[in-house]
Design an enzyme around this catalytic site. Structure first.
Site, PDB file in Angstrom:
ATOM      1  N   CYS A 299      42.457  45.632  42.117  1.00 46.41           N
ATOM      2  CA  CYS A 299      42.382  46.430  40.888  1.00 46.41           C
ATOM      3  C   CYS A 299      41.378  47.569  41.054  1.00 46.41           C
ATOM      4  CB  CYS A 299      41.999  45.508  39.722  1.00 46.41           C
ATOM      5  SG  CYS A 299      42.017  46.311  38.116  1.00 46.41           S
TER       6      CYS A 299
ATOM      7  N   CYS B 130      32.258  47.547  43.188  1.00 51.37           N
ATOM      8  CA  CYS B 130      33.657  47.913  43.017  1.00 51.37           C
ATOM      9  C   CYS B 130      34.230  48.479  44.309  1.00 51.37           C
ATOM     10  CB  CYS B 130      33.809  48.923  41.895  1.00 51.37           C
ATOM     11  SG  CYS B 130      32.914  50.455  42.175  1.00 51.37           S
TER      12      CYS B 130
HETATM   13 FE1  SF4 Z   1      39.780  46.551  37.556  1.00 49.96          FE
HETATM   14 FE2  SF4 Z   1      37.525  46.886  38.936  1.00 49.96          FE
HETATM   15 FE3  SF4 Z   1      37.720  47.828  36.435  1.00 49.96          FE
HETATM   16 FE4  SF4 Z   1      37.588  45.217  36.838  1.00 49.96          FE
HETATM   17  S1  SF4 Z   1      35.973  46.721  37.354  1.00 49.96           S
HETATM   18  S2  SF4 Z   1      39.055  46.243  35.476  1.00 49.96           S
HETATM   19  S3  SF4 Z   1      38.689  44.944  38.751  1.00 49.96           S
HETATM   20  S4  SF4 Z   1      38.878  48.532  38.179  1.00 49.96           S
END
Ligand code: SF4
Length: 267
Positions: A137, A249
């Site tokens: 993600c 991240c």
């Molecule tokens: Fe997605 Fe990373 Fe945002 Fe969590 S922090 S919603 S894993 S983009």
């Protein structure tokens, strides 16, 4: 360019670079700058970078303490654009803070958006990918949009500080980073600052914290991946809580997922 009191000027060597010959120069320049700037004030570091690096940009999460770096930028180089990763999953408070702070400081903020909306991502990868595979993600919603945007720049600054996490403890003030075959200069003007210094700066300049910072969220990212922490708990304990080992991240990591610890000289 030396910090001799005059505003640093763009380094002409950038202009002469071809696509294949920038590695040695930028890596050498970053190593030299890391040594020269280590003990310099944050505003001088930012001023050096904004002056010397031709296409320079600042990235901000508009998190708890982002006002510090952005306030410094507004004083020394307000023309430098600010990149914000608009993942589509931020708290409403973050989006309001982003708008209010940009207006107050007179900064130009560019929203970077992922290729797919949250709904499109769900159709392709299933609902709530962040709860099953946060690395994937983050790759789609953060690291890929940033990498793509950095194609248009020669260097960027972030608010990363060594005291935030063990993984950030060896962050250089200036380093060379490779992105899709190009070398860029990455600058961390606040790298030596501790929490007390950040708080003192915010108070001294009457700058706002993120509104959630006083409600138990000392480190703020996307809403699904940010939990409230208890007093005295590690400030980043609320990030990706439940995912052992995920603390970043990915935008501050090397291409292979490891933490970049040193700026290397050309070899
Ligand atoms: Fe997605 Fe990373 Fe945002 Fe969590 S922090 S919603 S894993 S983009």
């Amino acid at each position: 360019a030396a910090l001799d009191g005059a505003r640093p000027r763009p380094d002409d060597r950038f202009r002469a670079l071809g696509p294949d010959d920038d590695s040695a120069f930028i890596r050498l320049m970053a190593a030299e700058a890391a040594a020269t700037l280590e003990d310099k004030p944050a505003d001088r570091i930012l001023e050096w970078a904004a002056g010397v690096v031709p296409r320079f940009v600042v990235t901000s999460s508009f998190g708890a303490e982002s006002a510090v770096l952005l306030h410094l930028l507004s004083r020394v180089a307000p023309e430098v654009p600010v990149l914000f990763l608009d993942t589509g999953l931020h708290f409403d408070e973050t989006l309001r803070f982003r708008a209010d702070l940009a207006r107050r400081l007179g900064l130009s903020v560019v929203d970077l958006r992922p290729e797919r909306s949250v709904a499109q991502q769900a159709l392709r990868h299933g609902d709530a990918l962040w709860s099953r595979d946060p690395d994937a993600c983050c790759a789609m919603r953060k690291t890929t949009p940033l990498r793509t945007a950095l194609h248009s720049f020669d260097g960027w600054a972030t608010g990363v500080r060594r005291s935030q996490t063990p993984e950030r403890a060896a962050t250089p003030v200036v380093e060379a980073r490779e992105h899709d075959g190009r070398w860029l200069v990455k600058v961390a003007p606040l790298v030596t600052w501790d929490d007390d210094r950040v708080d003192a700066y915010l108070r001294e300049h009457d700058l706002p914290h993120h509104p959630l910072a006083d409600q138990g969220y000392p480190s703020i990212g996307c809403a699904p991946c940010t939990a409230r922490v208890a007093p005295g708990q590690d400030p980043r304990a609320g990030r990706w809580a439940g995912f052992d080992g995920k603390t970043e991240c990915g935008i501050h990591l090397a291409d292979d997922g490891t933490v970049v610890r040193t700026t290397t000289t050309p070899g």
